[in-house]
Design a protein around this motif. Structure first.
Motif, mmCIF file in Angstrom:
data_model
loop_
_atom_site.group_PDB
_atom_site.id
_atom_site.type_symbol
_atom_site.label_atom_id
_atom_site.label_comp_id
_atom_site.label_asym_id
_atom_site.label_seq_id
_atom_site.Cartn_x
_atom_site.Cartn_y
_atom_site.Cartn_z
ATOM 1 N N TRP A 86 3.894 16.064 -1.623
ATOM 2 C CA TRP A 86 3.050 15.343 -2.563
ATOM 3 C C TRP A 86 3.888 14.479 -3.502
ATOM 4 O O TRP A 86 5.053 14.759 -3.758
ATOM 5 C CB TRP A 86 2.118 16.266 -3.343
ATOM 6 C CG TRP A 86 2.758 17.293 -4.231
ATOM 7 C CD1 TRP A 86 2.923 18.622 -3.948
ATOM 8 C CD2 TRP A 86 3.302 17.112 -5.561
ATOM 9 N NE1 TRP A 86 3.536 19.261 -4.996
ATOM 10 C CE2 TRP A 86 3.783 18.359 -6.000
ATOM 11 C CE3 TRP A 86 3.404 16.007 -6.415
ATOM 12 C CZ2 TRP A 86 4.356 18.546 -7.253
ATOM 13 C CZ3 TRP A 86 3.995 16.186 -7.663
ATOM 14 C CH2 TRP A 86 4.458 17.447 -8.066
ATOM 15 N N GLU B 286 7.218 6.540 -1.835
ATOM 16 C CA GLU B 286 7.320 6.525 -0.376
ATOM 17 C C GLU B 286 7.610 5.140 0.193
ATOM 18 O O GLU B 286 7.425 4.909 1.392
ATOM 19 C CB GLU B 286 6.038 7.113 0.244
ATOM 20 C CG GLU B 286 5.828 8.570 -0.134
ATOM 21 C CD GLU B 286 4.492 9.131 0.349
ATOM 22 O OE1 GLU B 286 4.120 8.876 1.500
ATOM 23 O OE2 GLU B 286 3.815 9.802 -0.454
ATOM 24 N N HIS C 126 -0.719 11.316 -3.900
ATOM 25 C CA HIS C 126 -0.728 11.401 -2.439
ATOM 26 C C HIS C 126 -0.317 12.798 -2.003
ATOM 27 O O HIS C 126 0.703 13.316 -2.451
ATOM 28 C CB HIS C 126 0.254 10.360 -1.854
ATOM 29 C CG HIS C 126 0.212 10.287 -0.361
ATOM 30 N ND1 HIS C 126 1.327 10.072 0.415
ATOM 31 C CD2 HIS C 126 -0.822 10.400 0.496
ATOM 32 C CE1 HIS C 126 0.971 10.050 1.692
ATOM 33 N NE2 HIS C 126 -0.317 10.251 1.776
ATOM 34 N N GLY D 23 3.199 11.601 -7.053
ATOM 35 C CA GLY D 23 2.182 11.081 -7.965
ATOM 36 C C GLY D 23 2.745 10.051 -8.940
ATOM 37 O O GLY D 23 3.956 10.022 -9.201
ATOM 38 N N ASP E 264 9.304 2.883 8.722
ATOM 39 C CA ASP E 264 8.275 2.780 9.765
ATOM 40 C C ASP E 264 8.111 1.330 10.210
ATOM 41 O O ASP E 264 8.020 1.035 11.405
ATOM 42 C CB ASP E 264 6.930 3.309 9.245
ATOM 43 C CG ASP E 264 6.932 4.822 9.062
ATOM 44 O OD1 ASP E 264 7.718 5.494 9.755
ATOM 45 O OD2 ASP E 264 6.146 5.318 8.237
ATOM 46 N N GLY F 47 0.802 -1.225 0.000
ATOM 47 C CA GLY F 47 0.000 0.000 0.000
ATOM 48 C C GLY F 47 0.832 1.271 0.000
ATOM 49 O O GLY F 47 0.283 2.366 0.113
ATOM 50 N N ALA F 48 2.152 1.148 -0.124
ATOM 51 C CA ALA F 48 3.019 2.341 -0.081
ATOM 52 C C ALA F 48 2.666 3.285 -1.224
ATOM 53 O O ALA F 48 2.551 2.861 -2.371
ATOM 54 C CB ALA F 48 4.486 1.933 -0.166
ATOM 55 N N PRO F 49 2.498 4.594 -0.935
ATOM 56 C CA PRO F 49 2.190 5.560 -1.997
ATOM 57 C C PRO F 49 3.397 5.731 -2.924
ATOM 58 O O PRO F 49 4.515 5.330 -2.572
ATOM 59 C CB PRO F 49 1.918 6.855 -1.237
ATOM 60 C CG PRO F 49 1.760 6.487 0.185
ATOM 61 C CD PRO F 49 2.549 5.234 0.386
ATOM 62 N N ASP G 16 10.099 5.196 3.071
ATOM 63 C CA ASP G 16 9.526 5.723 4.317
ATOM 64 C C ASP G 16 8.691 4.655 5.010
ATOM 65 O O ASP G 16 8.730 4.502 6.228
ATOM 66 C CB ASP G 16 8.640 6.939 4.030
ATOM 67 C CG ASP G 16 9.398 8.042 3.305
ATOM 68 O OD1 ASP G 16 10.190 8.728 3.953
ATOM 69 O OD2 ASP G 16 9.193 8.177 2.079
ATOM 70 N N VAL G 17 7.905 3.930 4.210
ATOM 71 C CA VAL G 17 7.050 2.883 4.765
ATOM 72 C C VAL G 17 7.917 1.775 5.377
ATOM 73 O O VAL G 17 7.644 1.287 6.472
ATOM 74 C CB VAL G 17 6.098 2.323 3.680
ATOM 75 C CG1 VAL G 17 5.427 1.040 4.136
ATOM 76 C CG2 VAL G 17 5.049 3.365 3.313
#
Lengths: 273, 285
Positions: free
Chosen positions: A158, A19, A184, A160, A26, A14-16, A22-23
């Motif tokens: 943002w 990103e 996002h 995209g 986390d 589901g990572a945008p 970053d995911v």
């Protein structure tokens, strides 16, 4: 889906756009008790990269090539027609290595090359930052056409991605696929635009030029419709949820708010919904 | 350098699809059970509507009117399902950091009186701005004042159009009383989910949430002026947030799509810009 591995895999998938790192950071920090977990996420990374059409520069080249199930050779290797090469792709680090020559042969080789060539000017004219690829698939019976465009602006919160995938069947002339947009925005919030536009068209000429022309027409029409839908959502559903000001065009006089109810029945009673 | 896992969980929730926050929240709690209380009390989710059995009016459910599995209606002040005798021992969760709902989730007499007035006032507000929907206000006592939450929910009518939308407003405030003034600290979240579809468009989902905070001292004459102050604060911040949402959802999102793909030809656009620059340059000479 309740296992830690299953949950963490769903976070990866589901990572945008732009990103993923970053995911992963986390996830690492949330699963310090099971440090081996990240190594077990290979399949999730592979799925993410192939579905999102990850792009990578081959060593010594400035050209972006695409990772997708349609360009997969197995054993973590992928091929690119334009550069006539194949490469190993590390799904966790998104790096390419071990480049080898890969010369395209077979029944669809000419159509693949002519489509690739015809698509080049179109992609250049409409995508400031995109990669595209054409691949023979299904035992050389069809060709897959992929366009992926990314624009990341994390400093402005943002990112995209635009993904187009078309499958062309030379025997029927059918061109089927989908266009997906993922945007996002995350400054003081989390806002996501996700679209999916199925495409069902046909290219009677069956040529690379014909395919590129049809894709160009489809995508132009789609983007114009998408732009219109922003306006109609804003003027329609959004406006219908909350007014900018009351009908009176004046803010509420809060000192007199109790008299609003006494003075006029504004219908705030029991009979809603 | 180690990052607080709670911050990592919030960062993840700021990145994953906001349409499925509830699912992500459950998943996070499964892999990091230590964070359960903190996450549940700080992550806003779309509000649930329930009908008050005593008055027949709809009200909204949240952590602040919850006691165990029961919720208090702002219209009747009754819990549904009713609390057991001695239910005042209940409280939210295992006494976790929710001052308001902890003590059986019922405010003291003075604060309940203000709560009744606030519900009447925001019912007027709801009708004027939302022309439908549901509102609920819950107050609770604090040592140096009181706190509360103003909730508003509106779903666009179904049918007819291919589009649908749901708006949830959650305004949490603390009022610290300091003689003739009061300090209000307000945190406002709007959750806005929109979707539309069509033959040429396919499917489009535009969902998310945005949060803003304000901190303000305002004069207070009596308890009525607290309601007016909170009303003004909520009205102002909702107007700002509505404009911000409009900008982000329909302006920013469209701009980013335009950054990905240009409807017009890029080289023609570049030629036009070059010509314009030359023209401006020649006029300045």
């Amino acid at each position: 889906m309740s296992s830690t591995k299953g949950i963490v895999s769903s976070f990866v998938e589901g990572a945008p756009p732009g990103e993923l790192a970053d995911v992963i950071a986390d996830i690492k920090n949330l699963t310090t008790n099971s440090p081996s977990l990240l190594r077990e996420l290979g399949p999730a990374f592979e799925k993410y990269n192939e579905e999102q059409f990850a792009t990578v520069k081959l060593p010594g080249s400035s050209q972006l090539v695409i990772v997708s199930e349609h360009s997969a050779l197995g054993d973590g290797r992928y091929f690119d027609v334009e550069s006539s090469s194949s490469f190993a792709f590390d799904h966790a680090t998104q790096k390419a290595s071990a480049v080898q020559s890969h010369v395209l042969e077979g029944a669809q080789a000419d159509l693949v090359k002519s489509t690739l060539k015809a698509l080049g000017p179109y992609v250049k004219e409409h995508y400031p930052n995109a990669a595209h690829g054409v691949y023979p698939i299904e035992n050389d019976s069809r060709i897959a056409i992929v366009i992926v465009a990314n624009k990341y602006s994390p400093n402005n919160f943002w990112n995209g991605r635009w993904r187009s995938l078309y499958i062309f069947d030379p025997s029927s002339g059918a061109l089927e696929g989908s266009v997906k947009v993922d945007v996002h925005y995350y400054e003081d919030g989390n806002v996501r635009l996700l679209t999916n536009k199925p495409v069902n068209a046909s290219v009677s000429s069956g040529t690379g030029a014909g395919i590129a022309k049809e894709i160009s027409a489809q995508e132009k029409r789609y983007q114009e419709e998408l732009n219109r839908s922003f306006t109609s959502l804003s003027e329609g559903a959004f406006k219908g949820l909350r007014r900018q000001l009351p009908v009176t065009r004046q803010k509420i006089e809060w000192d007199k708010v109790a008299s609003y109810r006494l003075g006029q029945d504004i219908g705030g009673g029991s009979s809603r919904r | 350098m180690s990052v607080d896992p709670f911050d990592s969980a919030l960062d993840l929730l700021r990145r994953l699809n906001p349409k499925h926050t509830a699912e992500h929240l459950n998943n996070l709690i499964t892999i990091a059970p230590d964070l359960t209380e903190d996450l549940l009390s700080s992550v806003d989710q779309p509000l649930t509507v329930r009908r008050c059995k005593q008055t027949g009016r709809d009200y909204l459910l949240c952590d602040y009117n919850r006691d165990g599995d029961s919720y208090r209606s702002p219209w009747s002040n009754q819990f549904d399902p009713p609390l057991d005798e001695g239910g005042s021992l209940g409280g939210v969760g295992s006494g976790g950091g929710n001052e308001g709902a902890g003590e059986g989730a019922v405010p003291g007499e003075r604060v309940r009186k203000m709560e009744i007035k606030a519900n009447e006032a925001f019912d007027v507000y709801r009708e004027l701005y939302y022309e439908g929907g549901v509102s609920s206000v819950y107050f609770w006592n604090l040592d140096d004042g009181f706190a509360g939450v103003v909730l508003l929910k509106k779903a666009s009518p179904k049918g007819g159009s291919n589009s649908e939308g749901v708006w949830d407003s959650i305004h949490v405030f603390e009022a610290s009383e300091r003689g003739r003034t009061s300090n209000y600290r307000l945190t406002s979240t709007v959750i806005l989910n929109l979707a539309t579809k069509g033959a040429t468009l396919g499917e489009l989902d535009l969902s998310g949430n945005m949060t803003r905070q304000v901190d303000m001292d305002m004069p207070v004459d009596n308890d009525e002026s607290h309601i007016a102050n909170i009303g003004r604060l909520v009205e102002d911040i909702e107007l700002k947030m509505r404009n911000l949402l409009q900008e982000v959802y329909f302006g920013k999102a469209k701009d980013v799509v335009g950054n990905l793909r240009s409807v017009g030809s890029l080289s023609e656009g570049q030629r036009e810009r070059d010509t314009q620059r030359e023209l401006i340059g020649s006029m300045q000479r």
